[in-house]
Design an enzyme around this catalytic site. Sequence first.
Site, PDB file in Angstrom:
ATOM      1  N   SER A  53     -11.294  -0.737  -2.184  1.00  0.00           N
ATOM      2  CA  SER A  53     -10.107  -0.819  -1.320  1.00  0.00           C
ATOM      3  C   SER A  53     -10.474  -1.160   0.114  1.00  0.00           C
ATOM      4  O   SER A  53      -9.804  -1.974   0.775  1.00  0.00           O
ATOM      5  CB  SER A  53      -9.368   0.527  -1.310  1.00  0.00           C
ATOM      6  OG  SER A  53      -8.397   0.615  -2.309  1.00  0.00           O
ATOM      7  N   HIS A 106      -4.144   6.446   2.618  1.00  0.00           N
ATOM      8  CA  HIS A 106      -4.712   5.149   2.270  1.00  0.00           C
ATOM      9  C   HIS A 106      -4.104   4.024   3.097  1.00  0.00           C
ATOM     10  O   HIS A 106      -4.821   3.192   3.665  1.00  0.00           O
ATOM     11  CB  HIS A 106      -4.503   4.894   0.777  1.00  0.00           C
ATOM     12  CG  HIS A 106      -5.295   3.745   0.222  1.00  0.00           C
ATOM     13  ND1 HIS A 106      -4.820   2.454   0.238  1.00  0.00           N
ATOM     14  CD2 HIS A 106      -6.519   3.694  -0.369  1.00  0.00           C
ATOM     15  CE1 HIS A 106      -5.718   1.649  -0.333  1.00  0.00           C
ATOM     16  NE2 HIS A 106      -6.763   2.384  -0.697  1.00  0.00           N
ATOM     17  N   ASP A 141       0.843  -1.187   0.000  1.00  0.00           N
ATOM     18  CA  ASP A 141       0.000   0.000   0.000  1.00  0.00           C
ATOM     19  C   ASP A 141       0.884   1.245   0.000  1.00  0.00           C
ATOM     20  O   ASP A 141       2.056   1.182  -0.393  1.00  0.00           O
ATOM     21  CB  ASP A 141      -0.914  -0.023   1.236  1.00  0.00           C
ATOM     22  CG  ASP A 141      -2.288   0.569   0.959  1.00  0.00           C
ATOM     23  OD1 ASP A 141      -2.373   1.808   0.813  1.00  0.00           O
ATOM     24  OD2 ASP A 141      -3.260  -0.208   0.885  1.00  0.00           O
TER      25      ASP A 141
END
Length: 396
Positions: free
Chosen positions: A311, A155, A123
Amino acid sequence: MADAVDPRPKPRQSTSFILASGLSRDDLTKLTAQGFHVETRTQGRITPQVVRLRIPQGASLTQARQKVRLVDAQASADFDHYYYLDEGAGTCTGPDCRATALVNWSASNAAQCGPTPLIGMIDTGINLEHEALKDQAIEVLPAPASHADASLQDHGTAIAALLVGRRGSQTPGLLPDAKLVAVDAFYRDGGTADRTDVMSLVAGVEALAERGVQVMNLSLSGPPNEVLQNAIEAAQAKGIVIVAAAGNNGPGAEPSYPAAYPGVIAVTAVDQELNVYRRATQGGYVDLAAPGVNIWTASSKGSGTLKSGTSYAVPFVSAATSLLLASNPTLDPKVVQSGLEARTRDLGKPGWDPTYGFGLIQVAGLCPQPTKPAPVTASYEQPAALPFAAQTSEVP
């Protein structure tokens, strides 16, 4: 992919490099003589070494790829594709936006499953000083390559918190006692969004495999790539279960990868009313659904925030996978996938469908409780649906 869409196009691939794996030293010498330049190489730990080649001046990407294939027809060669995060902003207006109830998640039952396996994720960067992540069992591996502009930590922090956020924090995770190994493979480099490339993904997959992870969370997507597929298959051959985002390109878009590769568990997102996320990609590769709209999770620069996208659905299935392996650590990835598919709430058309896959993952019964020591698959039957392997990858 945020709901406030950046109008600038996101590039699909590098315009200066191609990738190849399985080339010999003699092959590289021949290519160098033709004007190629070796930029970087992977360690070749679980799949043949991958090299990033700068293409000769004046050559197109297609011409360069063909030149590599002519040198060794058995080698894998492809473009250096880019992969992006599948995220958006949340807009929840209710008093409680937590989604664990949708999947029948019980922290007490999860704790009885046994020691959770080592979880890996590729990530963006993670804010380890966030109150939900500070002092948690998180190891961040060095970025596979250096870049001028590092990724944002939004994120990665959100995904990590969903997985292992500290119990008692404002954004507790599904498996707060689990150990997480993370690879920051993303960067910006003046682009329009955080992105990664095939070389970085392959290096990340190899690093996580070397660390011994059993579950790999990939909340990202992009185009198909031969070199990446080889790495995914090599990881699966080592018994690693790979869970990936179905993508946020819309119901009529092409399949997203690595989710669409065989054996990868492709996860789509649903809201509190069990409607599919409006941006979710649909197709024959979609396997499971999980909460992914208005998900309350950690914000890298604050306490918490609402997020939407496929996600954010992936960690729910990664956590469920971990519970299944906690009580059955030797299960083959294919058996794990079938076990998860058998524990779903059917949504949409009866049986499997290209919108919801086999349905919404349900955690209850994933591992035997003390009063029910029978194997996890003993009292369940596969939903009436087409076998996963028989599904077409065409978008309906």
